[in-house]
Design a protein around this motif. Structure first.
Motif, mmCIF file in Angstrom:
data_model
loop_
_atom_site.group_PDB
_atom_site.id
_atom_site.type_symbol
_atom_site.label_atom_id
_atom_site.label_comp_id
_atom_site.label_asym_id
_atom_site.label_seq_id
_atom_site.Cartn_x
_atom_site.Cartn_y
_atom_site.Cartn_z
ATOM 1 N N THR A 224 -25.813 31.812 31.241
ATOM 2 C CA THR A 224 -26.376 33.108 30.851
ATOM 3 C C THR A 224 -27.304 33.644 31.932
ATOM 4 O O THR A 224 -27.261 34.834 32.288
ATOM 5 C CB THR A 224 -27.119 32.990 29.517
ATOM 6 O OG1 THR A 224 -26.182 32.701 28.473
ATOM 7 C CG2 THR A 224 -27.865 34.274 29.173
ATOM 8 N N HIS B 282 -24.252 30.779 18.467
ATOM 9 C CA HIS B 282 -22.890 30.386 18.821
ATOM 10 C C HIS B 282 -22.099 30.216 17.528
ATOM 11 O O HIS B 282 -22.500 29.469 16.640
ATOM 12 C CB HIS B 282 -22.863 29.085 19.619
ATOM 13 C CG HIS B 282 -21.547 28.882 20.305
ATOM 14 N ND1 HIS B 282 -21.259 29.417 21.538
ATOM 15 C CD2 HIS B 282 -20.422 28.251 19.900
ATOM 16 C CE1 HIS B 282 -20.027 29.108 21.879
ATOM 17 N NE2 HIS B 282 -19.481 28.401 20.895
ATOM 18 N N SER C 260 -21.934 32.181 28.201
ATOM 19 C CA SER C 260 -22.776 33.288 28.657
ATOM 20 C C SER C 260 -22.953 34.279 27.525
ATOM 21 O O SER C 260 -21.978 34.722 26.902
ATOM 22 C CB SER C 260 -22.141 33.999 29.855
ATOM 23 O OG SER C 260 -22.834 35.214 30.117
ATOM 24 N N GLU D 290 -20.886 37.620 28.105
ATOM 25 C CA GLU D 290 -19.431 37.716 28.153
ATOM 26 C C GLU D 290 -18.864 38.066 26.775
ATOM 27 O O GLU D 290 -19.072 37.345 25.798
ATOM 28 C CB GLU D 290 -18.818 36.396 28.630
ATOM 29 C CG GLU D 290 -17.300 36.409 28.709
ATOM 30 C CD GLU D 290 -16.767 37.513 29.605
ATOM 31 O OE1 GLU D 290 -15.794 38.183 29.205
ATOM 32 O OE2 GLU D 290 -17.328 37.723 30.705
ATOM 33 N N SER E 129 -8.327 27.821 25.760
ATOM 34 C CA SER E 129 -9.607 27.368 26.308
ATOM 35 C C SER E 129 -10.537 26.872 25.206
ATOM 36 O O SER E 129 -11.248 25.873 25.377
ATOM 37 C CB SER E 129 -10.280 28.489 27.106
ATOM 38 O OG SER E 129 -10.649 29.565 26.267
ATOM 39 N N GLN E 130 -10.543 27.574 24.055
ATOM 40 C CA GLN E 130 -11.391 27.138 22.944
ATOM 41 C C GLN E 130 -10.926 25.791 22.399
ATOM 42 O O GLN E 130 -11.739 24.890 22.151
ATOM 43 C CB GLN E 130 -11.379 28.196 21.842
ATOM 44 C CG GLN E 130 -12.055 29.498 22.212
ATOM 45 C CD GLN E 130 -13.569 29.379 22.211
ATOM 46 O OE1 GLN E 130 -14.170 29.023 21.209
ATOM 47 N NE2 GLN E 130 -14.186 29.659 23.344
ATOM 48 N N LYS F 96 -21.676 35.052 19.358
ATOM 49 C CA LYS F 96 -20.829 34.934 20.539
ATOM 50 C C LYS F 96 -19.955 33.693 20.397
ATOM 51 O O LYS F 96 -20.297 32.773 19.647
ATOM 52 C CB LYS F 96 -21.674 34.826 21.817
ATOM 53 C CG LYS F 96 -22.611 33.638 21.768
ATOM 54 C CD LYS F 96 -23.552 33.587 22.940
ATOM 55 C CE LYS F 96 -24.517 32.432 22.783
ATOM 56 N NZ LYS F 96 -23.884 31.112 22.537
ATOM 57 N N HIS G 179 -25.249 34.675 34.962
ATOM 58 C CA HIS G 179 -24.533 35.911 34.666
ATOM 59 C C HIS G 179 -25.500 37.093 34.686
ATOM 60 O O HIS G 179 -25.178 38.174 35.203
ATOM 61 C CB HIS G 179 -23.855 35.790 33.307
ATOM 62 C CG HIS G 179 -22.775 36.792 33.073
ATOM 63 N ND1 HIS G 179 -21.867 36.695 32.040
ATOM 64 C CD2 HIS G 179 -22.442 37.948 33.723
ATOM 65 C CE1 HIS G 179 -21.042 37.711 32.071
ATOM 66 N NE2 HIS G 179 -21.371 38.494 33.077
ATOM 67 N N THR H 83 -18.753 32.493 23.479
ATOM 68 C CA THR H 83 -18.796 32.083 24.882
ATOM 69 C C THR H 83 -20.131 31.433 25.200
ATOM 70 O O THR H 83 -21.080 31.492 24.415
ATOM 71 C CB THR H 83 -18.609 33.300 25.779
ATOM 72 O OG1 THR H 83 -19.558 34.306 25.382
ATOM 73 C CG2 THR H 83 -17.209 33.857 25.669
#
Length: 213
Positions: A159, A66, A126, A129, A77-78, A122, A162, A124
């Motif tokens: 994850t 991450h 998931s 995504e 959103s972040q 990533k 998804h 996100t």
């Protein structure tokens, strides 16, 4: 193996875990995240055991990290998420906690990817995504994804859900997963168990399914 309309539908963990069609996802085993896990040593030990078993069986392995954007590039959103997690009063007080090159963002030294493995960054929860993971897995003919790492209640549950929505067979190796909030982690596992999409198993059972137990 169950069969319908010419499709082989696995009944057992061993049937689902053909090493040629299986990938291991090692989720967010990073210095700064493991520091927030109460039973860090147990999670690290079990995860290392799973990774070694996967390597011995020739299973394709992907390490996930991450990372966070500079705050100037964070969207609503972040900013909202990190404002909540950092208990900041205002969005202007949010800091970027996991820049790609920061020490806390790096994978722990016990888990060093080999030249045959990949690291995927990533922003996100998931792992699928906004990343290249699904493309890479499908190009290799992967049908089953096994997941280990942290945190169960933050990133592993979304994850796994998804993965099921994308048509993969998810395998959650529960004793090689950790949670920042143990009660929330147990709720996530209960949700996955109730949904029925995933195989929930242990390190020992996973090794036996691969023939490395």
């Amino acid at each position: 193996m169950d069969d319908r309309n010419g499709l082989a539908v696995p009944r057992s963990l061993q049937e689902a875990c053909d090493p040629k069609r299986l990938a291991l996802l090692v989720y967010d085993m990073q210095v700064g995240i493991l520091g927030q896990i109460g039973d860090r040593d147990r999670v690290v030990d079990r995860t290392v055991e799973v990774v070694e078993a996967a390597r011995a069986a020739g299973v394709r392995t992907f390490f996930l990290r991450h990372v966070t954007l500079p705050t100037a590039l964070m969207g609503v959103s972040q900013l909202r998420m990190w404002r909540s997690w950092q208990r900041a009063e205002r969005a202007a007080d949010v800091l970027s906690p996991f820049p790609p090159d920061a020490p806390q963002t790096q994978l722990i030294p016990e888990l060093r990817p080999t030249e045959h493995e990949a690291v995927l960054d990533k922003i996100t929860m998931s792992a699928f995504e906004g990343t290249w993971l699904d493309i890479a897995l499908r190009d290799c003919g992967i049908t089953t994804v096994a997941v280990v790492g942290v945190a169960t209640e933050i990133g592993i549950e979304p994850t796994v859900r998804h993965a099921a929505d994308l048509g993969y067979l998810p395998v959650v190796i529960t004793d090689a997963c950790g949670a920042g909030d143990p009660e929330a982690g147990e709720r996530s596992l209960a949700t996955l168990r109730f949904a029925g999409d995933a195989f929930l198993t242990t390190t020992e059972e996973f090794r036996e399914a691969l023939g490395t137990g």
